[in-house]
Design a protein around this motif. Structure first.
Motif, PDB file in Angstrom:
ATOM      1  N   UNK A  75       0.835  -1.202   0.000  1.00  0.00           N
ATOM      2  CA  UNK A  75       0.000   0.000   0.000  1.00  0.00           C
ATOM      3  C   UNK A  75       0.876   1.261   0.000  1.00  0.00           C
ATOM      4  N   UNK A  76       1.925   1.259   0.799  1.00  0.00           N
ATOM      5  CA  UNK A  76       2.822   2.416   0.858  1.00  0.00           C
ATOM      6  C   UNK A  76       3.482   2.654  -0.492  1.00  0.00           C
ATOM      7  N   UNK A  77       3.945   1.591  -1.141  1.00  0.00           N
ATOM      8  CA  UNK A  77       4.561   1.731  -2.463  1.00  0.00           C
ATOM      9  C   UNK A  77       3.559   2.279  -3.470  1.00  0.00           C
ATOM     10  N   UNK A  78       2.337   1.762  -3.428  1.00  0.00           N
ATOM     11  CA  UNK A  78       1.289   2.235  -4.329  1.00  0.00           C
ATOM     12  C   UNK A  78       0.996   3.715  -4.111  1.00  0.00           C
ATOM     13  N   UNK A  79       0.895   4.126  -2.877  1.00  0.00           N
ATOM     14  CA  UNK A  79       0.609   5.528  -2.597  1.00  0.00           C
ATOM     15  C   UNK A  79       1.743   6.425  -3.082  1.00  0.00           C
ATOM     16  N   UNK A  80       2.980   5.976  -2.938  1.00  0.00           N
ATOM     17  CA  UNK A  80       4.112   6.749  -3.447  1.00  0.00           C
ATOM     18  C   UNK A  80       4.061   6.868  -4.964  1.00  0.00           C
ATOM     19  N   UNK A  81       3.712   5.774  -5.641  1.00  0.00           N
ATOM     20  CA  UNK A  81       3.586   5.807  -7.103  1.00  0.00           C
ATOM     21  C   UNK A  81       2.462   6.758  -7.524  1.00  0.00           C
ATOM     22  N   UNK A  82       1.340   6.683  -6.831  1.00  0.00           N
ATOM     23  CA  UNK A  82       0.205   7.544  -7.164  1.00  0.00           C
ATOM     24  C   UNK A  82       0.559   9.012  -6.935  1.00  0.00           C
ATOM     25  N   UNK A  83       1.274   9.299  -5.866  1.00  0.00           N
ATOM     26  CA  UNK A  83       1.681  10.676  -5.569  1.00  0.00           C
ATOM     27  C   UNK A  83       2.613  11.198  -6.659  1.00  0.00           C
ATOM     28  N   UNK A  84       3.541  10.368  -7.116  1.00  0.00           N
ATOM     29  CA  UNK A  84       4.460  10.759  -8.191  1.00  0.00           C
ATOM     30  C   UNK A  84       3.687  10.999  -9.484  1.00  0.00           C
ATOM     31  N   UNK A  85       2.703  10.146  -9.759  1.00  0.00           N
ATOM     32  CA  UNK A  85       1.866  10.311 -10.948  1.00  0.00           C
ATOM     33  C   UNK A  85       1.099  11.623 -10.873  1.00  0.00           C
ATOM     34  N   UNK A  86       0.531  11.896  -9.722  1.00  0.00           N
ATOM     35  CA  UNK A  86      -0.210  13.143  -9.526  1.00  0.00           C
ATOM     36  C   UNK A  86       0.685  14.355  -9.769  1.00  0.00           C
ATOM     37  N   UNK A  87       1.880  14.337  -9.186  1.00  0.00           N
ATOM     38  CA  UNK A  87       2.790  15.468  -9.328  1.00  0.00           C
ATOM     39  C   UNK A  87       3.218  15.657 -10.777  1.00  0.00           C
ATOM     40  N   UNK A  88       3.480  14.558 -11.469  1.00  0.00           N
ATOM     41  CA  UNK A  88       3.870  14.619 -12.879  1.00  0.00           C
ATOM     42  C   UNK A  88       2.753  15.217 -13.734  1.00  0.00           C
ATOM     43  N   UNK A  89       1.536  14.737 -13.514  1.00  0.00           N
ATOM     44  CA  UNK A  89       0.396  15.232 -14.284  1.00  0.00           C
ATOM     45  C   UNK A  89       0.091  16.695 -13.948  1.00  0.00           C
ATOM     46  N   UNK A  90       0.223  17.059 -12.684  1.00  0.00           N
ATOM     47  CA  UNK A  90      -0.052  18.433 -12.273  1.00  0.00           C
ATOM     48  C   UNK A  90       0.957  19.387 -12.906  1.00  0.00           C
ATOM     49  N   UNK A  91       2.219  18.968 -13.015  1.00  0.00           N
ATOM     50  CA  UNK A  91       3.232  19.809 -13.653  1.00  0.00           C
ATOM     51  C   UNK A  91       2.870  20.072 -15.112  1.00  0.00           C
ATOM     52  N   UNK A  92       2.329  19.063 -15.780  1.00  0.00           N
ATOM     53  CA  UNK A  92       1.913  19.237 -17.174  1.00  0.00           C
ATOM     54  C   UNK A  92       0.804  20.280 -17.283  1.00  0.00           C
ATOM     55  N   UNK A  93      -0.150  20.211 -16.356  1.00  0.00           N
ATOM     56  CA  UNK A  93      -1.304  21.100 -16.401  1.00  0.00           C
ATOM     57  C   UNK A  93      -0.930  22.528 -16.018  1.00  0.00           C
ATOM     58  N   UNK A  94      -0.068  22.663 -15.027  1.00  0.00           N
ATOM     59  CA  UNK A  94       0.249  23.999 -14.504  1.00  0.00           C
ATOM     60  C   UNK A  94       1.495  24.605 -15.123  1.00  0.00           C
ATOM     61  N   UNK A  95       2.114  23.889 -16.046  1.00  0.00           N
ATOM     62  CA  UNK A  95       3.330  24.407 -16.653  1.00  0.00           C
ATOM     63  C   UNK A  95       4.488  24.439 -15.673  1.00  0.00           C
ATOM     64  N   UNK A  96       4.456  23.586 -14.669  1.00  0.00           N
ATOM     65  CA  UNK A  96       5.527  23.504 -13.691  1.00  0.00           C
ATOM     66  C   UNK A  96       5.360  24.398 -12.483  1.00  0.00           C
ATOM     67  N   UNK A  97       4.294  25.206 -12.454  1.00  0.00           N
ATOM     68  CA  UNK A  97       4.062  26.052 -11.290  1.00  0.00           C
ATOM     69  C   UNK A  97       3.708  25.185 -10.086  1.00  0.00           C
ATOM     70  N   UNK A  98       4.269  25.476  -8.930  1.00  0.00           N
ATOM     71  CA  UNK A  98       3.917  24.677  -7.752  1.00  0.00           C
ATOM     72  C   UNK A  98       2.486  24.980  -7.337  1.00  0.00           C
ATOM     73  N   UNK A  99       1.735  23.905  -7.088  1.00  0.00           N
ATOM     74  CA  UNK A  99       0.342  24.061  -6.666  1.00  0.00           C
ATOM     75  C   UNK A  99       0.031  23.064  -5.581  1.00  0.00           C
TER      76      UNK A  99
END
Length: 105
Positions: A75-99
């Motif tokens: 579960x911990x590994x999965x949550x880390x993967x999901x968090x990394x996926x979220x951050x990667x996708x958010x960077x695409x949407x925000x143009x790298x702006x921290x949100x």
């Protein structure tokens, strides 16, 4: 005044993109395992656990602690993967702006 309108438009576009991203993340699934595949966990793109499977061959009533540790690891590994996926996708949407969006992580 024109700059304010442009800023508001950009904000609305960003809000729309973030909403679309959240929908995509809800639909995505990330899987991780522990103990050589004995315990598998699946989470959505936001880290919510959707499935957990445990190979019945390892269920030993005398050693529940080992099983609990493997479940926690998967579960911990999965949550880390999901968090990394979220951050990667958010960077695409925000143009790298921290949100930071409350309630996501």
């Amino acid at each position: 005044m024109n700059n304010l309108q442009q800023l508001m438009q950009m904000g609305q576009q960003l809000q729309s993109k973030v909403a679309e991203l959240q929908e995509r993340l809800d639909a995505q699934q990330v899987e991780a395992s522990a103990g050589g595949g004995i315990v598998k966990a699946t989470v959505d793109g936001k880290g919510t656990i959707k499935a957990l499977t445990i190979d019945t061959a390892v269920v030993d009533p005398e050693d529940v602690e080992m099983l609990e540790d493997m479940v926690l690891a998967a579960v911990t590994e999965d949550q880390n993967k999901a968090r990394a996926l979220y951050e990667e996708e958010m960077k695409k949407v925000t143009g790298g702006l921290p949100m930071y969006l409350p309630g996501l992580f």
